[in-house]
Design an enzyme around this catalytic site. Structure first.
Site, PDB file in Angstrom:
ATOM      1  N   GLU A   1      -7.153   4.336   7.847  1.00 35.94           N
ATOM      2  CA  GLU A   1      -7.001   5.771   7.567  1.00 35.94           C
ATOM      3  C   GLU A   1      -8.262   6.332   6.915  1.00 35.94           C
ATOM      4  OE1 GLU A   1      -3.242   5.521   5.493  1.00 35.94           O
ATOM      5  OE2 GLU A   1      -2.276   4.910   7.358  1.00 35.94           O
TER       6      GLU A   1
ATOM      7  N   ASN B   1       0.856  -1.189   0.000  1.00 32.42           N
ATOM      8  CA  ASN B   1       0.000   0.000   0.000  1.00 32.42           C
ATOM      9  C   ASN B   1       0.892   1.238   0.000  1.00 32.42           C
ATOM     10  OD1 ASN B   1      -1.839   2.030   0.450  1.00 32.42           O
ATOM     11  ND2 ASN B   1      -2.236   1.487   2.597  1.00 32.42           N
TER      12      ASN B   1
ATOM     13  N   GLU C   1      -5.273  -5.292  10.502  1.00 33.27           N
ATOM     14  CA  GLU C   1      -4.316  -4.205  10.695  1.00 33.27           C
ATOM     15  C   GLU C   1      -4.632  -3.474  11.990  1.00 33.27           C
ATOM     16  OE1 GLU C   1      -2.409  -2.950   6.721  1.00 33.27           O
ATOM     17  OE2 GLU C   1      -4.160  -1.706   7.049  1.00 33.27           O
TER      18      GLU C   1
ATOM     19  N   SER D   1       3.341  -2.110  10.338  1.00 35.09           N
ATOM     20  CA  SER D   1       4.788  -2.075  10.531  1.00 35.09           C
ATOM     21  C   SER D   1       5.486  -3.392  10.173  1.00 35.09           C
ATOM     22  CB  SER D   1       5.133  -1.643  11.970  1.00 35.09           C
ATOM     23  OG  SER D   1       4.672  -0.314  12.201  1.00 35.09           O
TER      24      SER D   1
ATOM     25  N   LYS E   1       0.028   4.212  -0.109  1.00 32.89           N
ATOM     26  CA  LYS E   1      -0.638   5.375   0.499  1.00 32.89           C
ATOM     27  C   LYS E   1      -0.497   6.593  -0.435  1.00 32.89           C
ATOM     28  CE  LYS E   1       0.438   3.586   5.024  1.00 32.89           C
ATOM     29  NZ  LYS E   1       0.017   3.715   6.403  1.00 32.89           N
TER      30      LYS E   1
ATOM     31  N   GLY F   1       2.145   2.294  10.654  1.00 32.56           N
ATOM     32  CA  GLY F   1       3.025   3.453  10.512  1.00 32.56           C
ATOM     33  C   GLY F   1       3.714   3.872  11.796  1.00 32.56           C
TER      34      GLY F   1
ATOM     35  N   HIS G   1      -9.714   0.684   4.894  1.00 30.15           N
ATOM     36  CA  HIS G   1      -8.430   0.957   5.555  1.00 30.15           C
ATOM     37  C   HIS G   1      -8.674   1.885   6.747  1.00 30.15           C
ATOM     38  CE1 HIS G   1      -4.341   2.331   6.295  1.00 30.15           C
ATOM     39  NE2 HIS G   1      -3.923   1.295   5.600  1.00 30.15           N
TER      40      HIS G   1
HETATM   41  C1  PEP Z   1      -0.799   0.158   5.798  1.00 33.90           C
HETATM   42  O1  PEP Z   1      -0.695   1.239   5.232  1.00 33.90           O
HETATM   43  O2  PEP Z   1      -1.783  -0.545   5.584  1.00 33.90           O
HETATM   44  C2  PEP Z   1       0.254  -0.261   6.711  1.00 33.90           C
HETATM   45  C3  PEP Z   1       0.168  -1.413   7.295  1.00 33.90           C
HETATM   46  O3  PEP Z   1       1.296   0.629   6.894  1.00 33.90           O
HETATM   47  P1  PEP Z   1       2.729   0.321   7.602  1.00 33.90           P
HETATM   48  O4  PEP Z   1       3.231  -0.962   7.026  1.00 33.90           O
HETATM   49  O5  PEP Z   1       3.565   1.494   7.233  1.00 33.90           O
HETATM   50  O6  PEP Z   1       2.476   0.206   9.069  1.00 33.90           O
END
Ligand code: PEP
Length: 253
Positions: free
Chosen positions: A97, A9, A167, A212, A11, A173, A95
């Protein structure tokens, strides 16, 4: 056996130059014989071009979001059929976000999931609890609510090929991943929840972990029996790191 998947992803990152450099480098590193699926999720404006470029590659392309409506007077939105039209195979829905910053609720996420299916796209349904919810011992209640909203309106059958991404919001992040045991416990819970409706389908559902993931922790996460790969944010923006994560998923197979 569920085929492992690593999904990147991006983003709201990228540019013409950066995307070209990343994909060129990735193409050189990724081994075609690896028994895994690899997908990238660039921002909307780059999708058509990247899908065209990757048409003959093993890397699939997906969008980070989709409109729940099929088309019409919805300024600024993109329909699922349009994503399919430009070569997308997958789309992320729900997601954290989007849930947090754009106030997408479970009902809307369920409609987006349906829109994706209707256009022949594979939805990647993101679910996960906040830190507060985990500390209040509400993790299972939250992911069950998020999953049930989609199961109630779409049924169980789509989960034979639709993907779930667990997630935990506190791990996205932040550099702080869920431990393999923490993630496995939730993945097993999600699979049991689907199995309550159809055990056969639950056995086929790919459940990715996101939060992460990096080269240093991918192997131990992917070694867990119910973790079928990763949804990777930050670490998908570097070809070397992303490639190492893919290598860890290939070992799982
Ligand atoms: C994500 O954007 O879905 C995500 C898991 O980000 P990160 O790997 O940076 O934590």
């Amino acid at each position: 056996m569920r085929r492992p998947m690593v999904a990147g992803n991006w983003k709201m990152h990228g540019s013409e130059a950066a995307n070209t450099a990343l994909l060129t480098e990735l193409d050189l590193r990724l081994r075609v014989e690896w028994p895994i699926d690899v997908a990238v999720f660039p921002p909307f404006v780059y999708l058509a071009d990247i899908a065209r470029r990757l048409r003959d590659s093993t890397i699939e392309v997906g969008a980070q979001n989709v409109c729940a409506e099929a088309g019409g007077a919805f300024t600024g939105e993109v329909a699922a059929a349009m994503l399919k039209d430009v070569g997308c195979a997958l789309v992320i829905v729900g997601h954290s976000e989007r849930r947090r910053w754009y106030h997408e609720d479970d009902a809307l996420v369920a409609r987006k999931f349906a829109a994706a299916l209707g256009a022949g796209l594979t939805p990647v349904l993101c679910i996960g609890e906040t830190l507060e919810e985990r500390e209040a011992d509400k993790t299972e209640a939250v992911v069950a609510r998020q999953l049930d909203a989609v199961l109630a309106t779409n049924g169980t059958a789509p989960f034979a090929h639709a993907i779930v991404a667990y997630e935990p919001v506190w791990a996205i992040g932040t550099g702080r991943n869920a431990s393999p045991a923490q993630a496995q416990a939730v993945h097993a819970f999600v699979r049991r929840r689907i199995a309550e409706q159809n055990a056969n389908i639950a056995g086929q559902t790919r459940i990715l972990y996101g939060g992460s993931v990096k080269a240093a922790n991918a192997a131990e996460l992917f070694a867990m029996p119910d973790i079928d790969g990763g949804l990777v944010g930050g670490a998908s923006l570097g070809a070397e790191e992303f490639n190492e994560i893919c290598a860890a998923a290939a070992v799982r197979h």
